[in-house]
Design a protein around this motif. Structure first.
Motif, mmCIF file in Angstrom:
data_model
loop_
_atom_site.group_PDB
_atom_site.id
_atom_site.type_symbol
_atom_site.label_atom_id
_atom_site.label_comp_id
_atom_site.label_asym_id
_atom_site.label_seq_id
_atom_site.Cartn_x
_atom_site.Cartn_y
_atom_site.Cartn_z
ATOM 1 N N ILE A 1 0.853 -1.197 0.000
ATOM 2 C CA ILE A 1 0.000 0.000 0.000
ATOM 3 C C ILE A 1 0.887 1.245 0.000
ATOM 4 O O ILE A 1 0.736 2.155 -0.839
ATOM 5 C CB ILE A 1 -0.919 0.021 1.252
ATOM 6 C CG1 ILE A 1 -1.840 -1.204 1.276
ATOM 7 C CG2 ILE A 1 -1.703 1.337 1.323
ATOM 8 C CD1 ILE A 1 -2.618 -1.368 2.585
ATOM 9 N N SER A 2 1.834 1.260 0.926
ATOM 10 C CA SER A 2 2.719 2.423 1.111
ATOM 11 C C SER A 2 3.465 2.767 -0.173
ATOM 12 O O SER A 2 3.519 3.931 -0.598
ATOM 13 C CB SER A 2 3.742 2.120 2.214
ATOM 14 O OG SER A 2 3.130 1.515 3.336
ATOM 15 N N ALA A 3 4.059 1.742 -0.779
ATOM 16 C CA ALA A 3 4.888 1.962 -1.970
ATOM 17 C C ALA A 3 4.049 2.475 -3.136
ATOM 18 O O ALA A 3 4.500 3.343 -3.897
ATOM 19 C CB ALA A 3 5.603 0.662 -2.348
ATOM 20 N N ALA A 4 2.826 1.958 -3.258
ATOM 21 C CA ALA A 4 1.963 2.383 -4.365
ATOM 22 C C ALA A 4 1.578 3.855 -4.203
ATOM 23 O O ALA A 4 1.577 4.618 -5.179
ATOM 24 C CB ALA A 4 0.710 1.499 -4.420
ATOM 25 N N VAL A 5 1.266 4.257 -2.979
ATOM 26 C CA VAL A 5 0.931 5.664 -2.708
ATOM 27 C C VAL A 5 2.134 6.540 -3.030
ATOM 28 O O VAL A 5 2.033 7.535 -3.761
ATOM 29 C CB VAL A 5 0.505 5.856 -1.227
ATOM 30 C CG1 VAL A 5 0.411 7.344 -0.878
ATOM 31 C CG2 VAL A 5 -0.816 5.154 -0.943
ATOM 32 N N GLN A 6 3.281 6.164 -2.498
ATOM 33 C CA GLN A 6 4.493 6.971 -2.682
ATOM 34 C C GLN A 6 4.852 7.117 -4.160
ATOM 35 O O GLN A 6 5.153 8.218 -4.635
ATOM 36 C CB GLN A 6 5.667 6.342 -1.928
ATOM 37 C CG GLN A 6 6.967 7.127 -2.096
ATOM 38 C CD GLN A 6 8.128 6.514 -1.334
ATOM 39 O OE1 GLN A 6 8.112 5.321 -1.010
ATOM 40 N NE2 GLN A 6 9.125 7.326 -1.043
#
Ligand code: MF3
Ligand code: CO
Length: 254
Positions: free
Chosen positions: A152-157
């Motif tokens: 989730i984090s990487a996709a947002v970033q």
């Protein structure tokens, strides 16, 4: 520890989340130049209480020296990232305001936020809001059973940075349920394939906070209001979701 919710618990969280979503619609419809953030706070508080629920943020303690949170909602304008305290400030055309609402009912919490334009805003603020909202949905799309939190984090970033903005690092999304803030922490930056494994029955709040300029933030002397250190605008969108049948279901909808 990450708590996996039962069907009954999820239904209670869903009920709180529905009130959160309805409150946000009501607030959005009341945003206009000339209204104070205190008036918005009162509108939200009245609506939440009339639904036999409790504004979750009021009286919240973050420990340390800060006063307990005095508002029912958070109202964060322009360079304010999150946790702006409602008060006498009057909204002006051209500003953007993040409205953050938490509700507790029957012992379970819901939490969501959105950013709204006050009248006509600049094209760059418009893009900031669009990219932030889109990044939330891109994050939610990764909340699939057996993925990991940092997917989730990487996709947002990745999405935010590819649009020339930056993700705030000092604040994160979180599990939500019996408590407003539970494990796991859900950062808006990180490495895909790492972090706790996502499982059916997990309820989490995903909340990208996106700065137009640099990602550094600081907290004002009121002990709460987080602002972009470089003074440039920031936007914030949040949903509470549950992973069920392998896939994300957004709970903070009407
Ligand atoms: N949605 C925010 C969060 O998850 C709101 C917390 S405000 C507080 O952290 F007052 F409750 F701290
Ligand atoms: Co939250």
């Amino acid at each position: 520890m990450i708590h996996i919710k039962t069907k009954k618990e999820i239904d209670l969280i869903r009920e709180s989340c529905k009130i959160v979503a309805e409150t946000l619609v009501l607030l959005k419809n009341n945003v206009r130049s000339g209204i104070t953030t205190r008036e918005l706070d009162q509108i939200a508080e009245d609506y939440i209480l009339s639904n036999n629920a409790i504004p979750a943020f009021k009286g919240y303690s973050q420990g340390g020296n800060a006063i307990d949170y005095p508002g029912s909602i958070c109202t964060s304008i322009d360079e304010q990232v999150v946790h702006g305290i409602p008060g006498g400030r009057v909204l002006k055309e051209g500003e953007i305001i993040s409205l953050d609402v938490g509700v507790k009912k029957n012992g379970y919490y819901g939490d969501a936020a959105l950013s709204v334009a006050v009248g006509k805003i600049s094209d760059e603020k418009k893009k900031l809001m669009e990219v932030t909202e889109r990044s939330l949905y891109i994050g939610i799309d990764q909340a699939i059973e057996n993925n990991r939190v940092h997917d989730i984090s990487a996709a947002v970033q990745e999405y935010v940075e590819s649009n020339g903005f930056s993700v705030v690092r000092d604040l994160c999304g979180h599990g939500v349920g019996k408590y407003l803030h539970e494990d796991p922490s859900v950062p808006n930056y990180g490495q895909a394939g790492t972090g706790p494994k996502l499982k059916n029955g997990m309820t989490i709040a995903i909340e990208p906070m996106v700065n137009m300029g640099r990602y550094e933030v600081r907290t004002l002397f009121d002990g709460w209001t987080v602002v972009a250190a470089d003074g440039l605008p920031s936007a914030h969108f949040e949903h509470s979701i549950v992973i069920s049948n392998g896939h994300p279901e957004i709970l903070t909808v009407c």
